[in-house]
Design a protein around this motif. Sequence first.
Motif, PDB file in Angstrom:
ATOM      1  N   THR A 184      71.096 -17.235  59.160  1.00 26.33           N
ATOM      2  CA  THR A 184      70.745 -15.964  59.801  1.00 26.33           C
ATOM      3  C   THR A 184      71.959 -15.368  60.503  1.00 26.33           C
ATOM      4  O   THR A 184      72.654 -16.057  61.249  1.00 26.33           O
ATOM      5  CB  THR A 184      69.611 -16.182  60.819  1.00 26.33           C
ATOM      6  OG1 THR A 184      68.460 -16.651  60.123  1.00 26.33           O
ATOM      7  CG2 THR A 184      69.273 -14.903  61.550  1.00 26.33           C
ATOM      8  N   ILE A 185      72.202 -14.087  60.260  1.00 29.56           N
ATOM      9  CA  ILE A 185      73.294 -13.393  60.935  1.00 29.56           C
ATOM     10  C   ILE A 185      72.777 -12.306  61.877  1.00 29.56           C
ATOM     11  O   ILE A 185      73.507 -11.832  62.729  1.00 29.56           O
ATOM     12  CB  ILE A 185      74.294 -12.784  59.927  1.00 29.56           C
ATOM     13  CG1 ILE A 185      73.598 -11.834  58.958  1.00 29.56           C
ATOM     14  CG2 ILE A 185      75.035 -13.871  59.194  1.00 29.56           C
ATOM     15  CD1 ILE A 185      74.545 -11.057  58.050  1.00 29.56           C
ATOM     16  N   PHE A 186      71.494 -11.936  61.719  1.00 32.74           N
ATOM     17  CA  PHE A 186      70.965 -10.843  62.529  1.00 32.74           C
ATOM     18  C   PHE A 186      69.446 -10.944  62.568  1.00 32.74           C
ATOM     19  O   PHE A 186      68.808 -11.105  61.534  1.00 32.74           O
ATOM     20  CB  PHE A 186      71.384  -9.502  61.899  1.00 32.74           C
ATOM     21  CG  PHE A 186      70.888  -8.299  62.624  1.00 32.74           C
ATOM     22  CD1 PHE A 186      71.504  -7.860  63.774  1.00 32.74           C
ATOM     23  CD2 PHE A 186      69.791  -7.588  62.155  1.00 32.74           C
ATOM     24  CE1 PHE A 186      71.045  -6.739  64.439  1.00 32.74           C
ATOM     25  CE2 PHE A 186      69.331  -6.464  62.809  1.00 32.74           C
ATOM     26  CZ  PHE A 186      69.969  -6.038  63.960  1.00 32.74           C
ATOM     27  N   SER A 187      68.867 -10.896  63.750  1.00 32.03           N
ATOM     28  CA  SER A 187      67.414 -10.769  63.877  1.00 32.03           C
ATOM     29  C   SER A 187      67.136  -9.872  65.075  1.00 32.03           C
ATOM     30  O   SER A 187      67.787  -9.981  66.111  1.00 32.03           O
ATOM     31  CB  SER A 187      66.744 -12.134  64.035  1.00 32.03           C
ATOM     32  OG  SER A 187      67.240 -12.814  65.148  1.00 32.03           O
ATOM     33  N   ARG A 188      66.178  -8.975  64.886  1.00 34.85           N
ATOM     34  CA  ARG A 188      65.878  -7.991  65.933  1.00 34.85           C
ATOM     35  C   ARG A 188      64.435  -7.543  65.791  1.00 34.85           C
ATOM     36  O   ARG A 188      63.914  -7.432  64.688  1.00 34.85           O
ATOM     37  CB  ARG A 188      66.819  -6.803  65.775  1.00 34.85           C
ATOM     38  CG  ARG A 188      66.536  -5.674  66.748  1.00 34.85           C
ATOM     39  CD  ARG A 188      67.594  -4.624  66.653  1.00 34.85           C
ATOM     40  NE  ARG A 188      67.174  -3.403  67.313  1.00 34.85           N
ATOM     41  CZ  ARG A 188      67.987  -2.445  67.680  1.00 34.85           C
ATOM     42  NH1 ARG A 188      69.277  -2.536  67.457  1.00 34.85           N
ATOM     43  NH2 ARG A 188      67.530  -1.364  68.258  1.00 34.85           N
ATOM     44  N   ILE A 189      63.809  -7.273  66.934  1.00 38.56           N
ATOM     45  CA  ILE A 189      62.482  -6.666  66.941  1.00 38.56           C
ATOM     46  C   ILE A 189      62.530  -5.463  67.873  1.00 38.56           C
ATOM     47  O   ILE A 189      63.121  -5.514  68.950  1.00 38.56           O
ATOM     48  CB  ILE A 189      61.377  -7.669  67.353  1.00 38.56           C
ATOM     49  CG1 ILE A 189      59.993  -7.027  67.244  1.00 38.56           C
ATOM     50  CG2 ILE A 189      61.617  -8.225  68.746  1.00 38.56           C
ATOM     51  CD1 ILE A 189      58.839  -8.006  67.370  1.00 38.56           C
ATOM     52  N   ASP A 190      61.934  -4.373  67.411  1.00 40.67           N
ATOM     53  CA  ASP A 190      61.794  -3.161  68.215  1.00 40.67           C
ATOM     54  C   ASP A 190      60.319  -2.811  68.248  1.00 40.67           C
ATOM     55  O   ASP A 190      59.659  -2.823  67.207  1.00 40.67           O
ATOM     56  CB  ASP A 190      62.552  -1.991  67.578  1.00 40.67           C
ATOM     57  CG  ASP A 190      64.044  -2.210  67.543  1.00 40.67           C
ATOM     58  OD1 ASP A 190      64.676  -2.015  68.589  1.00 40.67           O
ATOM     59  OD2 ASP A 190      64.558  -2.581  66.479  1.00 40.67           O
ATOM     60  N   ILE A 191      59.819  -2.516  69.423  1.00 39.87           N
ATOM     61  CA  ILE A 191      58.465  -1.978  69.530  1.00 39.87           C
ATOM     62  C   ILE A 191      58.648  -0.507  69.888  1.00 39.87           C
ATOM     63  O   ILE A 191      59.297  -0.170  70.879  1.00 39.87           O
ATOM     64  CB  ILE A 191      57.614  -2.750  70.552  1.00 39.87           C
ATOM     65  CG1 ILE A 191      57.477  -4.196  70.060  1.00 39.87           C
ATOM     66  CG2 ILE A 191      56.252  -2.077  70.728  1.00 39.87           C
ATOM     67  CD1 ILE A 191      56.644  -5.093  70.911  1.00 39.87           C
ATOM     68  N   LEU A 235      60.169   1.144  73.145  1.00 40.20           N
ATOM     69  CA  LEU A 235      59.566   0.480  74.297  1.00 40.20           C
ATOM     70  C   LEU A 235      60.200  -0.886  74.548  1.00 40.20           C
ATOM     71  O   LEU A 235      60.264  -1.348  75.682  1.00 40.20           O
ATOM     72  CB  LEU A 235      58.060   0.320  74.072  1.00 40.20           C
ATOM     73  CG  LEU A 235      57.295   1.600  73.732  1.00 40.20           C
ATOM     74  CD1 LEU A 235      55.846   1.288  73.413  1.00 40.20           C
ATOM     75  CD2 LEU A 235      57.395   2.600  74.871  1.00 40.20           C
ATOM     76  N   LEU A 236      60.628  -1.537  73.474  1.00 35.67           N
ATOM     77  CA  LEU A 236      61.221  -2.865  73.573  1.00 35.67           C
ATOM     78  C   LEU A 236      62.256  -3.005  72.473  1.00 35.67           C
ATOM     79  O   LEU A 236      62.017  -2.588  71.339  1.00 35.67           O
ATOM     80  CB  LEU A 236      60.136  -3.927  73.406  1.00 35.67           C
ATOM     81  CG  LEU A 236      60.555  -5.388  73.396  1.00 35.67           C
ATOM     82  CD1 LEU A 236      59.488  -6.235  74.068  1.00 35.67           C
ATOM     83  CD2 LEU A 236      60.785  -5.895  71.996  1.00 35.67           C
ATOM     84  N   LYS A 237      63.413  -3.571  72.838  1.00 38.07           N
ATOM     85  CA  LYS A 237      64.474  -3.842  71.854  1.00 38.07           C
ATOM     86  C   LYS A 237      65.067  -5.194  72.190  1.00 38.07           C
ATOM     87  O   LYS A 237      65.621  -5.381  73.276  1.00 38.07           O
ATOM     88  CB  LYS A 237      65.552  -2.767  71.918  1.00 38.07           C
ATOM     89  CG  LYS A 237      66.706  -3.008  70.957  1.00 38.07           C
ATOM     90  CD  LYS A 237      67.831  -2.052  71.201  1.00 38.07           C
ATOM     91  CE  LYS A 237      68.792  -2.722  72.160  1.00 38.07           C
ATOM     92  NZ  LYS A 237      70.074  -2.096  72.304  1.00 38.07           N
ATOM     93  N   VAL A 238      64.936  -6.144  71.274  1.00 33.81           N
ATOM     94  CA  VAL A 238      65.434  -7.498  71.517  1.00 33.81           C
ATOM     95  C   VAL A 238      66.189  -7.969  70.288  1.00 33.81           C
ATOM     96  O   VAL A 238      65.703  -7.822  69.166  1.00 33.81           O
ATOM     97  CB  VAL A 238      64.266  -8.456  71.845  1.00 33.81           C
ATOM     98  CG1 VAL A 238      64.738  -9.879  71.954  1.00 33.81           C
ATOM     99  CG2 VAL A 238      63.581  -8.046  73.136  1.00 33.81           C
ATOM    100  N   GLU A 239      67.374  -8.546  70.507  1.00 38.08           N
ATOM    101  CA  GLU A 239      68.188  -9.107  69.429  1.00 38.08           C
ATOM    102  C   GLU A 239      68.421 -10.592  69.675  1.00 38.08           C
ATOM    103  O   GLU A 239      68.412 -11.025  70.819  1.00 38.08           O
ATOM    104  CB  GLU A 239      69.536  -8.392  69.342  1.00 38.08           C
ATOM    105  CG  GLU A 239      69.436  -6.958  68.916  1.00 38.08           C
ATOM    106  CD  GLU A 239      70.794  -6.297  68.771  1.00 38.08           C
ATOM    107  OE1 GLU A 239      71.794  -7.015  68.567  1.00 38.08           O
ATOM    108  OE2 GLU A 239      70.838  -5.075  68.874  1.00 38.08           O
TER     109      GLU A 239
END
Length: 173
Positions: free
Chosen positions: A77-84, A107-111
């Motif tokens: 894995t080189i990149f994982s992100r979740i945005d709400i 509302l939410l941004k997490v890497e």
Amino acid sequence: MTGIAAPRMRDAFPATHHARDDLVHVELTWVAKRQENWILFGTHAREQIVDRRRRILSFRPGTVFAFVRWAANDFGTIFSRIDIVRAVASGEAYQTLPFVRPGGDILLKVESWPKVERVLQAIDAIQRLGIEPESVSPDHWRHIHNRITAGHAPRSYTLDQHRAFLLRKRTEP
């Protein structure tokens, strides 16, 4: 530049595609073991299949959805992100986000995988309460974002908080 890459982007999001409607469009890509973009929750209004690896989901204004992006190479894995994100209406202020046209209220941004995993656990806890994550108070998603960014554990969402949010929402014009 050969001009090969540019037409692909134009094909995925033609200028007239989102100019005619009031929807927010999200391009999802699935290249096995390389790149995966998907919607974790949120009710889409329309789906367009671009090709066997790409599709576009469209959301009505006010809809909250979770957009997950993951990429890998030969070493992992080189990149994982979740945005709400809350889909916005035409003329409403918004933030830009890759693969989301025109953009949305983030509302939410997490890497990074450990942080993304904490968000996924929070979503699971909400679902165990019998609450659809898309109907959760936007303030709670911001709370989770702020706590994780600061390195702290977010507080759990409760049924009382959800009831209070729904009552407050009913009184809004």
